[in-house]
Design a protein around this motif. Structure first.
Motif, short mmCIF file in Angstrom:
data_model
loop_
_atom_site.label_atom_id
_atom_site.label_comp_id
_atom_site.label_asym_id
_atom_site.label_seq_id
_atom_site.Cartn_x
_atom_site.Cartn_y
_atom_site.Cartn_z
N LEU B 100 0.83 -1.20 0.00
CA LEU B 100 0.00 0.00 0.00
C LEU B 100 0.87 1.26 0.00
O LEU B 100 0.61 2.21 -0.74
CB LEU B 100 -0.96 0.00 1.20
N LYS B 104 1.10 4.02 -2.98
CA LYS B 104 0.90 5.46 -2.74
C LYS B 104 2.07 6.26 -3.32
O LYS B 104 1.88 7.31 -3.93
CB LYS B 104 0.79 5.75 -1.24
N LEU B 131 0.85 -9.66 -5.48
CA LEU B 131 -0.11 -9.36 -6.56
C LEU B 131 -0.98 -8.17 -6.17
O LEU B 131 -2.17 -8.12 -6.47
CB LEU B 131 -1.01 -10.57 -6.86
N ALA B 132 -0.38 -7.23 -5.46
CA ALA B 132 -1.19 -6.20 -4.83
C ALA B 132 -0.94 -4.80 -5.37
O ALA B 132 -1.86 -4.00 -5.47
CB ALA B 132 -0.95 -6.21 -3.32
N PRO B 135 -3.30 -3.51 -8.66
CA PRO B 135 -4.68 -3.11 -8.37
C PRO B 135 -4.78 -1.95 -7.37
O PRO B 135 -5.68 -1.12 -7.48
CB PRO B 135 -5.30 -4.38 -7.78
N MET B 136 -3.86 -1.88 -6.43
CA MET B 136 -3.88 -0.76 -5.47
C MET B 136 -3.59 0.56 -6.19
O MET B 136 -4.28 1.55 -5.99
CB MET B 136 -2.82 -0.96 -4.38
N THR B 139 -6.47 1.73 -8.22
CA THR B 139 -7.53 2.29 -7.38
C THR B 139 -7.16 3.71 -6.96
O THR B 139 -7.99 4.61 -7.01
CB THR B 139 -7.76 1.38 -6.15
N LEU B 140 -5.90 3.91 -6.57
CA LEU B 140 -5.47 5.24 -6.13
C LEU B 140 -5.51 6.25 -7.28
O LEU B 140 -5.80 7.42 -7.09
CB LEU B 140 -4.06 5.18 -5.52
N ASP B 142 -7.53 5.99 -9.76
CA ASP B 142 -8.88 5.87 -10.31
C ASP B 142 -8.87 5.43 -11.77
O ASP B 142 -9.55 5.99 -12.63
CB ASP B 142 -9.63 7.22 -10.15
N CYS B 145 -8.78 -1.34 -14.27
CA CYS B 145 -7.62 -2.22 -14.07
C CYS B 145 -7.94 -3.64 -14.46
O CYS B 145 -8.99 -4.18 -14.09
CB CYS B 145 -7.24 -2.15 -12.59
#
Ligand SMILES: Cc1cc2nc3c(=O)[nH]c(=O)nc-3n(C[C@H](O)[C@H](O)[C@H](O)COP(=O)(O)OP(=O)(O)OC[C@H]3O[C@@H](n4cnc5c(N)ncnc54)[C@H](O)[C@@H]3O)c2cc1C
Ligand SMILES: Nc1ncnc2c1ncn2[C@@H]1O[C@H](COP(=O)(O)O)[C@@H](O)[C@H]1O
Lengths: 328, 257
Positions: B100, B104, B131-132, B135-136, B139-140, B142, B145
């Motif tokens: 995360l 960011k 695998l994160a 997609p994170m 999302t951040l 927008d 994906c």
């Protein structure tokens, strides 16, 4: 304060994924240690998912929410992600559990980013210490195991399938209530326009309870019929090493290992597979490993629970034959 | 097209991994860091897609003290494959950041660039296999994906992606800008020539300063995997089969008929 646990329960091909039932059961088992409170299951999908939603009560869900519409019949990460985030917010969920299937691993990180939540991917064990979650997770392809804590008010975990038991279905169905997730198909920037499904009714590799994998020792693609015959007898899914996938003998999706699928079945057969570190990375958490290899020094025997040293072309047909006998 | 490709230095898959003295991080001595197999493919794909006056920008975040050089070297690897320039997000932390925090940092650095048509990540990094981050990050930012892409075609402001899902291949259409994470078969691997490596030395790598947030995720301890218990060789050849099946049923309780 009761902790609010939300399980996003994956429904595919007319039924709930085993991983989803495991997550619901695990949440129910842990809820008291976490301070009590309801286990809420969220079902996203089409009409058949909606119809089946209440059955999650049998496995431990106290309440079930459905975010269902015919256009959600098929997994779309953007749509499912948005719906799951909306539900987590509406429920003020503090812990979110998702099965670490391919789609689960697509969904969970989207939720984590939207909810500013710490996320532990692909946990193989979950415990509660001092009211807080403690997770176990293999790193560096299983070469080390980490104990992980999450430090955020909202915490998300994807649980590796076959890591925790499913509850005996002794509870009762619960009534499912519709959740208004607040957007429509037209609001999305992505659309699934086609699906080519693999034929057959075999369990997906990542969820299969039994796997029979073949390697270069099989000598050619035509010989995989030997493995398929045995796999059929014991209800297993067939997997492969990278060497045979690279050779074009088996499809990419069948590859087990560090650059393939991570699997954790109850029973894993490695047939004509040497046991390279990258292969072990994908299957070493299997509960019981059986190796068949003509080379007694093959590294696979170091991790196998049981082994037969011998020519697979003689051993595998015999396994099929004996399994047939046991079945009848 | 302006394509951002996120790359992470990862240990060679054959590396021996030992727990370090602090019990929380790995001992980096003797571990060779490489550009991961997935990241190498996304770089190749980006180059294929960028078009005449496009640009491929490589972004890598962190990796602490040892990492500064590891990440910079991986950016150089990508530049040698043909990417145009790099952005390095500095990080003082001695260990891997959680996905995360990394997402960011990447989101902030990419937003700072003022525009993107496509952002590519590997499906997974070989070290944490989370695998994160993809997609994170989507999302951040927008962005729509799609993960696990095995093919990607772009035209008319749209991408058509084939996703290798479980037991099936999906075709997904997304509007650009979008974020795609790549499977190994997304593109053929490229091998840089010596002159490309020399050329890469002259390409620009900017440093981006990021105020790292408190970790959302913490490794409390690391331990070696449970020792494999030496198994049992049941026997040799097909005659061992009945005994094997018996053991699987009665002793291991792993097989029932
Ligand atoms: C970056 C990277 C990533 C990788 N990722 C993966 C991965 O995800 N998954 C993976 O599997 N590999 C992966 N590999 C490859 C891995 O290193 C090995 O090359 C591969 O696993 C070997 O496959 P194999 O065991 O089928 O073949 P081999 O190593 O050739 O082994 C064949 C075995 O069959 C036995 N055999 C031969 N004939 C018979 C017979 N008649 N009866 C019984 N036994 C017989 C032999 O004794 C031998 O042990 C990766 C490698 C790299 C560098
Ligand atoms: N520190 C990082 N810097 C840049 N990209 C990263 C970093 N960590 C992960 N990524 C990207 O995210 C992908 C998936 O990583 P992970 O989520 O860690 O499995 C990688 O293949 C990279 O494309």
């Amino acid at each position: 304060m009761a902790t609010k646990i939300l399980v996003v329960a994956e429904f595919r091909g007319g039924k709930f994924k085993k991983g989803a039932l495991e997550c619901v059961a695990e949440a129910a088992r842990r809820k008291d240690e976490l301070g009590g409170g309801d286990v809420v299951a969220l079902v996203i999908g089409g009409d058949d998912a909606k119809a089946a939603a209440g059955s999650l009560g049998k496995h431990g869900a106290d309440r079930v929410l459905t975010a269902c519409a015919s256009w959600l019949d098929y997994y779309n990460g953007d749509a499912y992600g948005k719906a799951a985030v909306a539900a987590a917010k509406a429920e003020s969920a503090e812990i979110v559990l998702v099965a670490a299937t391919l789609d689960g691993k697509d969904l969970a990180p989207r939720m984590a980013a939207a909810l500013d939540a710490g996320y532990c991917p692909d946990a193989t064990a979950l415990s509660v210490e001092g009211g807080k979650l403690s997770l176990t997770r293999p790193l560096y392809a299983g070469k080390v195991y980490a104990t992980v804590a999450l430090r955020t008010p909202v915490q998300i975990v994807s649980l590796r399938p076959n890591s925790v038991p499913v509850a005996a279905s002794e509870g009762a169905d619960v009534a499912a209530s519709e959740f208004d997730f607040g957007f429509g198909e037209g609001d999305l920037k992505s659309k699934v326009t086609g699906v080519a499904a693999k034929s057959g009714d075999k369990a997906d590799l990542t969820e299969a309870e039994r796997i029979v994998s073949g390697g270069r020792g099989l000598k050619g693609p035509e010989n995989f019929v030997l493995l398929e015959a045995f796999a059929d007898e014991i209800g297993a899914t067939v997997g492969a090493s990278r060497a045979v996938v690279d050779a074009g003998w088996r499809p990419h999706g069948d590859q087990v290992g560090q650059t393939g699928k991570t699997v954790s079945p109850n029973l894993y057969f490695a047939i004509g597979i040497s046991g390279a570190i990258q292969h072990l990375a994908g299957m070493s958490t299997s509960k019981c490993i059986v190796a068949v290899n003509k080379d007694a020094d093959a590294p696979i025997f170091k991790v196998a629970d049981y082994g037969i040293v011998g020519d697979l072309f003689e051993v595998v047909p015999r396994m099929t034959e004996e399994a047939k006998k046991l079945k009848s | 097209m302006r394509v951002f490709v996120c790359v992470k230095p990862v240990p060679d898959t054959a590396a021996r991994i030992k727990v370090g003295g602090d019990g929380k991080t790995i001992d980096p001595s003797g571990v060779k860091f490489i550009l991961g197999p997935y990241d190498a493919r996304t770089v190749a794909k980006a180059l294929e897609l960028k078009g005449e006056d496009g640009e491929v920008v490589v972004v890598s975040a962190g990796m602490g003290g040892k990492g500064e050089s590891a990440a910079n070297k991986r950016i150089k690897d990508a530049l040698a494959l043909g990417a145009d320039r790099g952005i390095f997000i500095a990080d003082e932390a001695p260990e891997n950041r959680d996905p995360l925090a990394v997402a960011k940092a990447l989101a902030t650095a990419i937003q700072n660039e003022g525009g993107h048509d496509l952002v590519l990540c590997g499906r997974q990094a070989m070290d944490d296999q989370a695998l994160a981050v993809g997609p994170m990050l989507a999302t951040l930012l927008d962005l729509p994906c799609v993960t696990d892409a095995v093919s990607l075609e772009v035209s008319d402001g749209k991408a058509v992606v084939q996703r290798a899902a479980e037991g099936r291949v999906e075709t997904i259409e997304v509007t650009l800008p979008a974020l795609i994470t790549g499977q190994r078969d997304l593109a053929d691997e490229r091998y840089p020539k010596l002159k490309d490596i020399l050329k890469a030395k002259k390409k620009s790598v900017a440093t981006f300063d990021f105020a790292w947030p408190a970790p959302a995720y913490e490794v409390v301890s690391l331990a070696p995997p449970p020792d494999p218990v030496a198994g049992k060789i049941v026997g040799e050849g097909p005659d061992a089969v009945p005994e094997l099946l018996k053991l699987l049923q009665d002793e291991a309780k792993a097989l029932t008929f």
